[in-house]
Design a protein around this motif. Sequence first.
Motif, PDB file in Angstrom:
ATOM      1  N   HIS A 130      80.947  32.403  32.781  1.00 30.16           N
ATOM      2  CA  HIS A 130      81.585  33.417  33.616  1.00 30.16           C
ATOM      3  C   HIS A 130      83.026  33.032  33.942  1.00 30.16           C
ATOM      4  CE1 HIS A 130      81.048  30.915  37.334  1.00 30.16           C
ATOM      5  NE2 HIS A 130      79.987  30.479  36.668  1.00 30.16           N
ATOM      6  N   ASP A 154      81.789  38.640  33.813  1.00 24.22           N
ATOM      7  CA  ASP A 154      83.196  38.736  34.225  1.00 24.22           C
ATOM      8  C   ASP A 154      84.120  37.810  33.443  1.00 24.22           C
ATOM      9  OD1 ASP A 154      82.412  40.638  36.006  1.00 24.22           O
ATOM     10  OD2 ASP A 154      82.537  39.362  37.781  1.00 24.22           O
ATOM     11  N   SER A 188      77.654  41.506  31.677  1.00 24.29           N
ATOM     12  CA  SER A 188      78.069  42.223  32.884  1.00 24.29           C
ATOM     13  C   SER A 188      78.782  43.534  32.560  1.00 24.29           C
ATOM     14  CB  SER A 188      78.981  41.338  33.742  1.00 24.29           C
ATOM     15  OG  SER A 188      80.176  41.000  33.042  1.00 24.29           O
ATOM     16  N   ASP A 189      79.248  43.695  31.317  1.00 23.29           N
ATOM     17  CA  ASP A 189      79.945  44.920  30.930  1.00 23.29           C
ATOM     18  C   ASP A 189      79.058  45.868  30.122  1.00 23.29           C
ATOM     19  OD1 ASP A 189      79.777  43.336  28.684  1.00 23.29           O
ATOM     20  OD2 ASP A 189      81.860  43.621  28.050  1.00 23.29           O
TER      21      ASP A 189
END
Length: 262
Positions: A130, A154, A188-189
């Motif tokens: 991350h 992220d 996360s995306d």
Amino acid sequence: VVNNAGVGIGAEGTSITHGNSSNNIISYNVIAKNCDGIDIWDLIDSTISFNQVYSNQQYGITADSCLNLSILNNTIHNHAYGGVLVSDSSNCTISGNELYSNQAGVMLDGTIGVNYEGSTHNVVTHNNIHGNDVGIYWESRCVNNYFTYNNFVDNSENAYFWTSLEIGDPDFPLHRPCQNIWNRNYWSDWTTSIPKPIQGMVTVWLSSFYIDLPWFAFDKHPAMGPYGNFTLDNTAKPDYFMEKERLSFFCPHSPIGRDIKP
């Protein structure tokens, strides 16, 4: 090599260097403010585990031409180039690590040439990756590697790859770029259960010139939530791993001088 504090010490600007041996253990060390943190080569059946590796000038851990190497449960952060770099190595496991604030969290590469096999049959799994510029990056001659059950959160780019092909190569056009396996990672995306595209680039050589083409790999079964109790809040580290003052590094191989202030 166990229970040492390698802060600002080491041969040629690297805290721990080791090569040409087997059954080594490098564990429970604190390694910071060097050119590279841990630099190993030609190791077999060895383990790097439970180390705190941070704020080295270039890489946290580099492994070249290793076999059956395990990089487990380390915290690796704040490196200008990469947290972990694995080159021309096979059957290695990178698991349980916390990787953040690096240019790349994990990097795999292979040397192009008939005497090199590249990086193959490595497993990158159950890592928290991350806040890096790139979470995972791999390039030419990296095939049959497995990226599974990782948390990608992220990063500026969660994953990216580059490879090259020549017209007339039996692998052209599909085989080599898609030969690494991505499965059941958390992104996360990405918020749906359909395959997650992972963008990269393929350079196709056509005699005396080349063309760069966008290419895609896919995580076929992306996870819908992070593994474990991962949140950015509960990954905060003690203050001494997040030093705020400007650090001076001894890096004899740097092209811009020995005393480097980032």
